[in-house]
Design a protein around this motif. Structure first.
Motif, PDB file in Angstrom:
ATOM      1  N   GLU A 229       0.863  -1.163  -0.047  1.00  0.00           N
ATOM      2  CA  GLU A 229       0.112  -0.008  -0.084  1.00  0.00           C
ATOM      3  C   GLU A 229       1.019   1.259  -0.040  1.00  0.00           C
ATOM      4  N   TYR A 230       1.895   1.208   0.908  1.00  0.00           N
ATOM      5  CA  TYR A 230       2.956   2.321   1.006  1.00  0.00           C
ATOM      6  C   TYR A 230       3.306   2.580  -0.642  1.00  0.00           C
ATOM      7  N   ILE A 231       3.872   1.820  -1.110  1.00  0.00           N
ATOM      8  CA  ILE A 231       4.274   1.900  -2.570  1.00  0.00           C
ATOM      9  C   ILE A 231       3.403   2.298  -3.694  1.00  0.00           C
ATOM     10  N   ARG A 232       2.014   1.830  -3.640  1.00  0.00           N
ATOM     11  CA  ARG A 232       0.817   2.226  -4.352  1.00  0.00           C
ATOM     12  C   ARG A 232       0.472   3.834  -4.105  1.00  0.00           C
ATOM     13  N   LYS A 233       0.423   4.009  -2.915  1.00  0.00           N
ATOM     14  CA  LYS A 233       0.061   5.586  -2.524  1.00  0.00           C
ATOM     15  C   LYS A 233       1.225   6.405  -2.703  1.00  0.00           C
ATOM     16  N   GLY A 234       2.423   5.757  -2.654  1.00  0.00           N
ATOM     17  CA  GLY A 234       3.651   6.826  -2.797  1.00  0.00           C
ATOM     18  C   GLY A 234       3.878   7.000  -4.337  1.00  0.00           C
ATOM     19  N   GLU A 235       3.514   5.887  -5.178  1.00  0.00           N
ATOM     20  CA  GLU A 235       3.619   6.170  -6.802  1.00  0.00           C
ATOM     21  C   GLU A 235       2.755   7.372  -7.058  1.00  0.00           C
ATOM     22  N   ALA A 236       1.536   7.340  -6.590  1.00  0.00           N
ATOM     23  CA  ALA A 236       0.277   8.279  -6.746  1.00  0.00           C
ATOM     24  C   ALA A 236       0.762   9.433  -6.435  1.00  0.00           C
ATOM     25  N   LEU A 237       1.537   9.825  -5.282  1.00  0.00           N
ATOM     26  CA  LEU A 237       2.128  10.850  -4.994  1.00  0.00           C
ATOM     27  C   LEU A 237       2.905  11.488  -5.801  1.00  0.00           C
ATOM     28  N   ILE A 238       3.863  10.575  -6.375  1.00  0.00           N
ATOM     29  CA  ILE A 238       4.841  10.976  -7.146  1.00  0.00           C
ATOM     30  C   ILE A 238       4.249  11.546  -8.596  1.00  0.00           C
ATOM     31  N   ASN A 239       3.311  10.802  -9.178  1.00  0.00           N
ATOM     32  CA  ASN A 239       2.463  11.316 -10.181  1.00  0.00           C
ATOM     33  C   ASN A 239       1.872  12.457 -10.237  1.00  0.00           C
ATOM     34  N   SER A 240       1.314  12.715  -8.876  1.00  0.00           N
ATOM     35  CA  SER A 240       0.492  14.168  -8.822  1.00  0.00           C
ATOM     36  C   SER A 240       1.610  15.298  -8.755  1.00  0.00           C
ATOM     37  N   TRP A 241       2.695  15.116  -8.146  1.00  0.00           N
ATOM     38  CA  TRP A 241       3.384  16.343  -7.867  1.00  0.00           C
ATOM     39  C   TRP A 241       4.809  16.468  -8.751  1.00  0.00           C
ATOM     40  N   LYS A 242       4.963  15.550  -9.749  1.00  0.00           N
ATOM     41  CA  LYS A 242       6.281  15.270 -10.344  1.00  0.00           C
ATOM     42  C   LYS A 242       6.744  16.572 -11.332  1.00  0.00           C
ATOM     43  N   ASP A 243       5.943  17.332 -11.579  1.00  0.00           N
ATOM     44  CA  ASP A 243       6.317  18.415 -12.597  1.00  0.00           C
ATOM     45  C   ASP A 243       6.211  19.601 -11.845  1.00  0.00           C
ATOM     46  N   ASP A 244       5.997  19.746 -10.472  1.00  0.00           N
ATOM     47  CA  ASP A 244       5.820  20.936  -9.683  1.00  0.00           C
ATOM     48  C   ASP A 244       7.133  21.538  -9.227  1.00  0.00           C
ATOM     49  N   SER A 245       7.394  22.835  -9.321  1.00  0.00           N
ATOM     50  CA  SER A 245       8.424  23.679  -8.919  1.00  0.00           C
ATOM     51  C   SER A 245       8.626  23.628  -7.473  1.00  0.00           C
ATOM     52  N   TYR A 246       7.612  23.447  -6.660  1.00  0.00           N
ATOM     53  CA  TYR A 246       7.643  23.694  -5.219  1.00  0.00           C
ATOM     54  C   TYR A 246       7.906  22.406  -4.614  1.00  0.00           C
ATOM     55  N   ILE A 247       7.247  21.236  -5.210  1.00  0.00           N
ATOM     56  CA  ILE A 247       7.099  19.876  -4.248  1.00  0.00           C
ATOM     57  C   ILE A 247       7.808  18.971  -5.235  1.00  0.00           C
ATOM     58  N   MET A 248       8.856  18.302  -4.587  1.00  0.00           N
ATOM     59  CA  MET A 248       9.667  17.134  -5.232  1.00  0.00           C
ATOM     60  C   MET A 248       9.181  15.901  -4.517  1.00  0.00           C
ATOM     61  N   PRO A 249       8.486  14.955  -4.947  1.00  0.00           N
ATOM     62  CA  PRO A 249       7.923  13.895  -4.232  1.00  0.00           C
ATOM     63  C   PRO A 249       9.258  12.861  -4.249  1.00  0.00           C
ATOM     64  N   ALA A 250       9.294  12.045  -3.115  1.00  0.00           N
ATOM     65  CA  ALA A 250      10.407  11.258  -3.122  1.00  0.00           C
ATOM     66  C   ALA A 250      10.039  10.004  -2.341  1.00  0.00           C
ATOM     67  N   ILE A 251      10.985   9.068  -2.291  1.00  0.00           N
ATOM     68  CA  ILE A 251      10.851   7.826  -1.614  1.00  0.00           C
ATOM     69  C   ILE A 251      11.510   7.592  -0.202  1.00  0.00           C
ATOM     70  N   GLY A 252      10.947   7.361   0.804  1.00  0.00           N
ATOM     71  CA  GLY A 252      11.424   7.377   2.199  1.00  0.00           C
ATOM     72  C   GLY A 252      11.452   6.087   2.793  1.00  0.00           C
TER      73      GLY A 252
END
Length: 446
Positions: free
Chosen positions: A171-194
């Motif tokens: 579930e973490y990986i699934r939700k994390g990938e959604a987070l990355i896809n949501s913000w990947k092109d944003d100048s402010y937010i840099m989604p990453a894996i923790g």
């Protein structure tokens, strides 16, 4: 540009001193920073700016140092609401007996929203313009930072066991990938894996994290070699040091940020050098939890990129990166037994450009260079506790504290003006913070 050409721009900042970070080791006097839109248009002597630019707004800072905004490369923003709750305890006791149970009782979307805003208020007031967060409900953290206009690397949590944010690694990986896809092109937010740490994440999820990083370009931040026990336990159970295990799984690389690294051997350094992984140094948390001392000088001499972080307010107990930089410089000298180690300018670079390198955004952040994003701060050196001024860089590391920050801009937008936050309603925030404090005190009394 000819002598009679006048260029229009948005903001001119006149500074008594300017530390651009690039070039390294330079302190300039009577400079002007010109901002056009979200970027730095020019950095030049004030007399030259008089001839070449006209701006809508001019800000005169006759007693100030202007420099790039600080980059706090590791923290847990929501944990600001746990500040001072469980002090004077070793790491595993602190985690197992106090922090993890408290997280199970209190952490929710609203807890994260309020705790993150409290952390951002403190960081902005003390000179941080970009922060890295590794905590629950990362989608809330991302939205809070974006709405405030603060830059953030937001690392989604990955562990082997259930938490308030998910049932387990899948579930973490699934939700994390959604987070990355949501913000990947944003100048402010840099989604990453923790992934939390080698002792809380098994090989399978770590391999999935590597695959996700390779698919998306997201960076990986992990607590690593934080304590002697962590390393010894791994050697006993797996017959290898944690960093060697991570290297074998492909976790280490130029997109990887290794947090803490207090237990470092020559072979560990070789892994870092050969893979291009970064180290995030959190000296005050390491000192407070008696975790160990990161050998900063040895790592720097080997060519490893070192950035700096405060860790969370529950184990520090503040998010003032100037204070963290001072501690880093002091401790590095003792560890190396050399007072010349980690100069003031090197320490400031750790808190700015080196953080930008760890983020892969050194072409946009971390120094005052024309064409980079306009993330910068001003620090007032006129107060008695910073007088007299012989070397502004030395003062920023050894004499200053973050409360001397009077101005801050991110993307050219003012975040702090004359010491006041412009985008956070502090009185309203304090009401919510006190409400949480009351709930936590009540549970502690049970």
């Amino acid at each position: 540009m000819t002598a009679d050409t006048i260029t229009a721009a948005d903001i001119r900042i006149n500074a008594r001193w300017l530390i651009p970070i690039e070039p390294h080791g330079v302190v300039l006097e009577h400079q002007a920073v010109i901002i056009q839109g979200a970027k730095i248009a020019a950095v030049l002597p004030a007399t030259q700016a008089d001839r070449e630019f006209r701006t809508r707004e001019t800000i005169n800072l006759p007693h100030h140092v202007v420099m790039p905004g600080l980059i706090n490369m590791h923290g847990h923003a929501g944990m600001s609401l746990f500040r001072g709750m469980a002090d004077d305890l070793p790491l595993m006791t602190w985690l197992n007996d106090h922090i993890w149970p408290a997280e199970g009782r209190f952490v929710s979307e609203q807890f994260i929203a309020d705790g993150t805003q409290l952390a951002m208020a403190e960081m902005l007031r003390t000179g941080t313009t970009t922060f890295s967060d590794m905590y629950f409900f990362p989608e809330i953290v991302a939205q809070m930072a974006h709405d405030t206009g603060m830059r953030a690397q937001v690392c989604f949590p990955l562990l082997d066991f259930p938490t308030v944010w998910g049932a387990g690694p899948d579930e973490y990986i699934r939700k994390g990938e959604a987070l990355i896809n949501s913000w990947k092109d944003d100048s402010y937010i840099m989604p990453a894996i923790g992934p939390h740490a080698p002792y809380t994440v098994s090989d399978g999820p770590l391999t999935e994290a590597v695959a996700l990083s390779e698919r998306t370009g997201a960076r990986i931040q992990i607590h690593l070699h934080e304590t002697e026990f962590e390393v010894a336990d791994a050697v006993e159970k797996q017959d290898k040091r944690p960093i060697e295990r991570l290297a074998g799984l492909g976790v280490l690389g130029p997109r990887t940020q290794c947090v803490h690294m207090t237990q470092v051997s020559d072979s560990d350094i070789a892994w870092l050098v050969n893979t291009g992984a970064h180290v995030i140094h959190c000296p005050e948390s390491n000192l407070k939890l008696a975790s160990g001392l990161c050998p900063v000088h040895r790592l720097m001499e080997s060519g490893v990129n070192l950035a700096i972080g405060t860790d969370g307010a529950a184990s520090n107990n503040d998010l003032d990166l100037f204070g963290e930089t001072r501690t880093a410089a002091m401790v590095a000298k003792v560890v190396a037994n050399d007072a010349a180690v980690l100069s003031a300018h090197q320490a400031l670079q750790m808190a700015t450009l080196n953080g930008a390198k760890a983020l892969g955004r050194e072409h946009e952040l971390g120094s005052l260079v024309a064409g980079k994003l306009a993330d910068l701060i001003a620090i007032d050196l006129s107060d008695p506790f910073i007088q007299p001024v012989y070397d502004p860089a030395s003062h920023l590391v050894y004499s200053n504290h973050g409360r001397a920050v009077t101005h801050s801009w991110i993307n050219g937008v003012p975040q702090v003006q004359d010491g006041k936050l412009t985008r956070i309603d502090v009185p309203d925030l304090m009401i919510r913070v006190e409400d949480w404090a009351g709930k936590i005190r009540e549970k502690q009394a049970d």
